[in-house]
Scaffold this active site. Structure first.
Site, short mmCIF file in Angstrom:
data_model
loop_
_atom_site.label_atom_id
_atom_site.label_comp_id
_atom_site.label_asym_id
_atom_site.label_seq_id
_atom_site.Cartn_x
_atom_site.Cartn_y
_atom_site.Cartn_z
N LYS A 80 14.75 8.11 -43.26
CA LYS A 80 14.38 7.00 -44.14
C LYS A 80 13.60 5.90 -43.43
O LYS A 80 12.81 5.21 -44.04
CB LYS A 80 15.62 6.40 -44.81
CG LYS A 80 16.19 7.28 -45.91
CD LYS A 80 17.29 6.55 -46.65
CE LYS A 80 17.83 7.42 -47.76
NZ LYS A 80 18.81 6.72 -48.60
N ASP A 116 16.69 2.99 -53.65
CA ASP A 116 18.14 2.90 -53.41
C ASP A 116 18.67 1.53 -53.84
O ASP A 116 19.76 1.43 -54.43
CB ASP A 116 18.46 3.08 -51.93
CG ASP A 116 18.30 4.52 -51.47
OD1 ASP A 116 18.53 5.43 -52.28
OD2 ASP A 116 17.95 4.72 -50.29
#
Ligand code: ATR
Length: 285
Positions: A80, A116
């Protein structure tokens, strides 16, 4: 190309997928493929395992997206942060939280996004307002940072607890939030508690940072862990009489956010939700 099985897409279907390691337990293919089918989108979403042992595998994957008809991809652990090196641009939120979980391929460029943060907020909002609420955030890693950012955007009063105090202090300083000691949590009367640590994840399913006595009855407690769904923390929360939000809710909303980035249209969230729960049913917890 390394360990990524991309097959030959002879009919030029657009390919989407999730990169990370390991990805074999990912619930994302079920959600996205169901969305494609429901809307008649000629695309397929695949698992794209990239081994961390070969530093070139991630680079090659990124350089060959056009060649492989890749329209976009999800990014999970451990890439990420690393994926940002290969992005031509990223949105301000992804930059702020140093974490990209979604890449869109636009005119041969890789554009990084983070869904997210808003996925976590949307999951909480199914059970409670966030604005002006007093929130305890457990953890100070990448996931916690994205969630802290989202909570702050909603004007929540956020307190961070982390095992390593320096990391909690660094995050609090960066986002202008507070920190709290473990022994002060019980008396602090939080409205919302979010676990963004890996504590309680399989195989350590009996672990929890908080016990029921530290959780107010009126609180909403969310755990981002999806294996198991009902973590020990959430069991403690139920024992305290609090409401719980299990990790698949955030997963669903972050996936819906990804779909919207890739296809510039509303995600068929009910279809994705149905596919997610059907997939979870198949798995023995
Ligand atoms: P992610 O990007 O998924 O957030 P991470 O950056 O490695 O992953 O962060 C993991 C978080 O879980 C951290 O807040 C970590 O606490 P430390 O900063 O003290 O390491 C927390 N964590 C992991 N295992 C833990 C444990 N056994 N007890 C308490 N906290 C733990």
């Amino acid at each position: 190309m390394g360990g990524v099985d991309l097959e030959d897409h002879k009919n030029k279907r657009e390919l989407f997928g999730i990169i990370g390691h390991p990805v074999k337990y990912s619930l994302s293919p079920a959600m996205h493929n169901a969305a494609f089918k429901a809307l008649g989108i000629n695309a397929e979403y695949k698992l794209m395992d990239i081994s961390p042992d070969d530093p070139e595998e991630l680079a090659n994957f990124c350089y060959e997206t056009d060649l492989n008809h890749i329209g976009g991809f999800s990014v999970t652990m451990p890439y990420k942060n690393q994926i940002m090196e290969y992005c031509d641009h990223y949105d301000p939120l992804a930059k702020m939280v140093s974490s990209v979980n979604t890449v869109n391929v636009e005119d041969s460029q890789l554009i990084g996004y983070n869904t997210d943060a808003m996925g976590a907020a949307a999951a909480l909002q199914e059970k409670t307002e966030i604005k002006d609420k007093k929130v305890l955030l457990l953890g100070a890693g990448g996931a916690a940072k994205a969630i802290a950012y989202a909570l702050r955007e909603f004007n929540a009063e956020v307190f961070i607890y982390n095992r390593t105090l320096e990391k909690a202090e660094a995050l609090a300083e960066e986002l202008k939030l507070e920190t709290i000691d473990l022994d002060a949590i019980g008396g602090a009367d939080f409205d919302i508690i979010v676990n963004a640590t890996s504590v309680g994840m399989k195989p350590n399913i009996e672990e929890t940072i908080l016990r029921s006595e530290q959780i107010p009855q009126h609180a909403v407690v969310m755990d981002i862990i999806t294996s198991p769904l009902k973590t020990q923390l959430l069991k403690e929360a139920e024992e305290a009489g609090a409401e719980i939000v299990t990790g698949e809710r955030m997963l669903l909303h972050q996936a819906a956010g990804q779909f919207e980035i890739w296809f510039k249209q509303d995600a068929p969230i009910q279809v994705m939700e149905g596919a997610l729960y059907a997939e979870l049913e198949k798995r023995v917890d």
